[in-house]
Design a protein around this motif. Structure first.
Motif, PDB file in Angstrom:
ATOM      1  N   PHE A  80       0.828  -1.206   0.000  1.00  0.00           N
ATOM      2  CA  PHE A  80       0.000   0.000   0.000  1.00  0.00           C
ATOM      3  C   PHE A  80       0.866   1.260   0.000  1.00  0.00           C
ATOM      4  CE2 PHE A  80      -2.165   3.446   2.180  1.00  0.00           C
ATOM      5  CZ  PHE A  80      -3.302   3.577   1.397  1.00  0.00           C
ATOM      6  N   PHE A  81       1.802   1.351   0.926  1.00  0.00           N
ATOM      7  CA  PHE A  81       2.600   2.574   1.060  1.00  0.00           C
ATOM      8  C   PHE A  81       3.570   2.780  -0.099  1.00  0.00           C
ATOM      9  CE2 PHE A  81       1.211   2.210   5.518  1.00  0.00           C
ATOM     10  CZ  PHE A  81       0.642   3.475   5.646  1.00  0.00           C
ATOM     11  N   ASP A  82       4.011   1.706  -0.739  1.00  0.00           N
ATOM     12  CA  ASP A  82       4.909   1.821  -1.891  1.00  0.00           C
ATOM     13  C   ASP A  82       4.153   1.977  -3.207  1.00  0.00           C
ATOM     14  OD1 ASP A  82       7.017   1.608  -0.146  1.00  0.00           O
ATOM     15  OD2 ASP A  82       7.552  -0.444  -0.710  1.00  0.00           O
ATOM     16  N   GLY A  83       2.824   1.794  -3.187  1.00  0.00           N
ATOM     17  CA  GLY A  83       2.035   1.899  -4.417  1.00  0.00           C
ATOM     18  C   GLY A  83       2.303   0.764  -5.386  1.00  0.00           C
ATOM     19  N   SER A 108      -7.369   0.483  -0.140  1.00  0.00           N
ATOM     20  CA  SER A 108      -7.609   0.969   1.221  1.00  0.00           C
ATOM     21  C   SER A 108      -7.273  -0.111   2.244  1.00  0.00           C
ATOM     22  CB  SER A 108      -9.062   1.420   1.404  1.00  0.00           C
ATOM     23  OG  SER A 108      -9.931   0.317   1.407  1.00  0.00           O
ATOM     24  N   ILE A 109      -6.807   0.341   3.391  1.00  0.00           N
ATOM     25  CA  ILE A 109      -6.619  -0.504   4.567  1.00  0.00           C
ATOM     26  C   ILE A 109      -7.175   0.291   5.741  1.00  0.00           C
ATOM     27  CG2 ILE A 109      -5.007  -1.724   6.078  1.00  0.00           C
ATOM     28  CD1 ILE A 109      -2.960  -1.713   3.849  1.00  0.00           C
ATOM     29  N   ASP A 110      -8.103  -0.300   6.448  1.00  0.00           N
ATOM     30  CA  ASP A 110      -8.695   0.340   7.620  1.00  0.00           C
ATOM     31  C   ASP A 110      -8.441  -0.550   8.832  1.00  0.00           C
ATOM     32  OD1 ASP A 110      -9.964   2.415   6.095  1.00  0.00           O
ATOM     33  OD2 ASP A 110     -11.510   0.965   5.536  1.00  0.00           O
ATOM     34  N   TYR A 111      -7.923   0.048   9.895  1.00  0.00           N
ATOM     35  CA  TYR A 111      -7.722  -0.671  11.149  1.00  0.00           C
ATOM     36  C   TYR A 111      -8.711  -0.134  12.171  1.00  0.00           C
ATOM     37  CZ  TYR A 111      -3.286  -2.127   9.129  1.00  0.00           C
ATOM     38  OH  TYR A 111      -2.331  -2.660   8.312  1.00  0.00           O
ATOM     39  N   SER A 137      -9.298  -3.308   0.725  1.00  0.00           N
ATOM     40  CA  SER A 137      -9.935  -3.319  -0.588  1.00  0.00           C
ATOM     41  C   SER A 137      -8.853  -3.293  -1.654  1.00  0.00           C
ATOM     42  CB  SER A 137     -10.851  -2.105  -0.760  1.00  0.00           C
ATOM     43  OG  SER A 137     -11.891  -2.148   0.176  1.00  0.00           O
ATOM     44  N   PHE A 138      -9.110  -3.993  -2.752  1.00  0.00           N
ATOM     45  CA  PHE A 138      -8.154  -4.128  -3.841  1.00  0.00           C
ATOM     46  C   PHE A 138      -8.867  -3.858  -5.167  1.00  0.00           C
ATOM     47  CE2 PHE A 138      -7.548  -7.177  -0.482  1.00  0.00           C
ATOM     48  CZ  PHE A 138      -6.198  -7.300  -0.263  1.00  0.00           C
ATOM     49  N   ALA A 139      -8.167  -3.299  -6.134  1.00  0.00           N
ATOM     50  CA  ALA A 139      -8.711  -3.078  -7.469  1.00  0.00           C
ATOM     51  C   ALA A 139      -7.781  -3.730  -8.489  1.00  0.00           C
ATOM     52  CB  ALA A 139      -8.844  -1.590  -7.764  1.00  0.00           C
ATOM     53  N   SER A 140      -8.356  -4.404  -9.464  1.00  0.00           N
ATOM     54  CA  SER A 140      -7.535  -5.063 -10.487  1.00  0.00           C
ATOM     55  C   SER A 140      -6.733  -4.022 -11.251  1.00  0.00           C
ATOM     56  CB  SER A 140      -8.401  -5.883 -11.436  1.00  0.00           C
ATOM     57  OG  SER A 140      -9.360  -5.071 -12.079  1.00  0.00           O
ATOM     58  N   ALA A 141      -5.506  -4.403 -11.612  1.00  0.00           N
ATOM     59  CA  ALA A 141      -4.600  -3.486 -12.289  1.00  0.00           C
ATOM     60  C   ALA A 141      -4.020  -4.092 -13.560  1.00  0.00           C
ATOM     61  CB  ALA A 141      -3.474  -3.087 -11.335  1.00  0.00           C
ATOM     62  N   SER A 142      -4.584  -5.224 -13.997  1.00  0.00           N
ATOM     63  CA  SER A 142      -4.109  -5.881 -15.213  1.00  0.00           C
ATOM     64  C   SER A 142      -5.153  -6.895 -15.654  1.00  0.00           C
ATOM     65  CB  SER A 142      -2.774  -6.599 -14.955  1.00  0.00           C
ATOM     66  OG  SER A 142      -2.972  -7.740 -14.145  1.00  0.00           O
ATOM     67  N   ALA A 143      -4.850  -7.565 -16.757  1.00  0.00           N
ATOM     68  CA  ALA A 143      -5.716  -8.668 -17.184  1.00  0.00           C
ATOM     69  C   ALA A 143      -5.621  -9.779 -16.140  1.00  0.00           C
ATOM     70  CB  ALA A 143      -5.255  -9.189 -18.544  1.00  0.00           C
ATOM     71  N   LEU A 144      -6.732 -10.438 -15.910  1.00  0.00           N
ATOM     72  CA  LEU A 144      -6.786 -11.531 -14.950  1.00  0.00           C
ATOM     73  C   LEU A 144      -6.834 -12.867 -15.668  1.00  0.00           C
ATOM     74  CD1 LEU A 144      -9.422 -10.070 -12.476  1.00  0.00           C
ATOM     75  CD2 LEU A 144      -6.935  -9.880 -12.361  1.00  0.00           C
ATOM     76  N   THR A 145      -6.300 -13.892 -15.008  1.00  0.00           N
ATOM     77  CA  THR A 145      -6.393 -15.246 -15.546  1.00  0.00           C
ATOM     78  C   THR A 145      -7.246 -16.085 -14.608  1.00  0.00           C
ATOM     79  OG1 THR A 145      -4.381 -15.967 -14.402  1.00  0.00           O
ATOM     80  CG2 THR A 145      -4.126 -15.112 -16.655  1.00  0.00           C
ATOM     81  N   PHE A 146      -7.867 -17.094 -15.164  1.00  0.00           N
ATOM     82  CA  PHE A 146      -8.674 -18.029 -14.377  1.00  0.00           C
ATOM     83  C   PHE A 146      -8.177 -19.426 -14.666  1.00  0.00           C
ATOM     84  CE2 PHE A 146     -12.161 -21.063 -14.017  1.00  0.00           C
ATOM     85  CZ  PHE A 146     -12.510 -20.882 -12.697  1.00  0.00           C
ATOM     86  N   THR A 147      -7.883 -20.175 -13.610  1.00  0.00           N
ATOM     87  CA  THR A 147      -7.474 -21.556 -13.735  1.00  0.00           C
ATOM     88  C   THR A 147      -8.469 -22.414 -12.952  1.00  0.00           C
ATOM     89  OG1 THR A 147      -5.161 -20.851 -13.788  1.00  0.00           O
ATOM     90  CG2 THR A 147      -5.586 -23.192 -13.362  1.00  0.00           C
ATOM     91  N   ALA A 148      -9.145 -23.308 -13.644  1.00  0.00           N
ATOM     92  CA  ALA A 148     -10.136 -24.182 -12.997  1.00  0.00           C
ATOM     93  C   ALA A 148      -9.439 -25.172 -12.078  1.00  0.00           C
ATOM     94  CB  ALA A 148     -10.959 -24.919 -14.045  1.00  0.00           C
TER      95      ALA A 148
END
Length: 137
Positions: A83-86, A109-112, A125-136
């Motif tokens: 988080f702090f390093d981006g 976000s990080i809330d304590y 909370s996290f937001a996608s930043a690239s294409a995602l892959t799915f492996t069954a």
């Protein structure tokens, strides 16, 4: 698919940048959501006035969220540093008896929090930043 334990829905982070994934410590609840924006191309000539969408257009994204008990484990420290390093390292979300979603995510976000006579907790909370892959599985 049979009913699954919620505790088996895991969020894992690449702790070293080499594909060494570890479960984020202390999580009690996790959530993964997929989103796809639409591009409306409806005109006055659209059949019956029904909305028309442009296939394959728009932005696809995913969000992850989780909450749990603060443990100050290696994965907690890694998440704070991300988080702090981006940074936007690889994460995995393991969906039991279904598959694994993997890709780069940014921690947004990080809330304590904590109460006088209770445990210290956190929400992430996290937001996608690239294409995602799915492996069954």
């Amino acid at each position: 698919m049979a009913v699954q334990n919620g505790k088996d829905l895991l969020i894992k982070v690449d702790v070293t940048g080499t594909g060494s994934f570890e479960t984020v410590a202390g999580l009690r609840s996790t959530r993964l959501a997929f989103n796809a924006e639409t591009v409306d191309v409806t005109t006055l000539e659209s059949a019956g006035g029904w909305r028309e969408l442009l296939a394959g257009a728009g932005v696809r994204s995913a969000t992850i969220s989780g909450s749990g008990v603060f443990r100050d484990a290696n994965t907690d420290a890694r998440a704070r540093q991300i988080f702090f390093d981006g940074e936007m390292p690889q994460f995995q979300v393991v969906i039991p008896s279904f598959g694994v979603v993997q890709g780069a995510f940014q921690i947004t976000s990080i809330d304590y929090s904590g109460t006088y006579n209770g445990e210290a907790t956190y929400d992430m909370s996290f937001a996608s930043a690239s294409a995602l892959t799915f492996t069954a599985l």
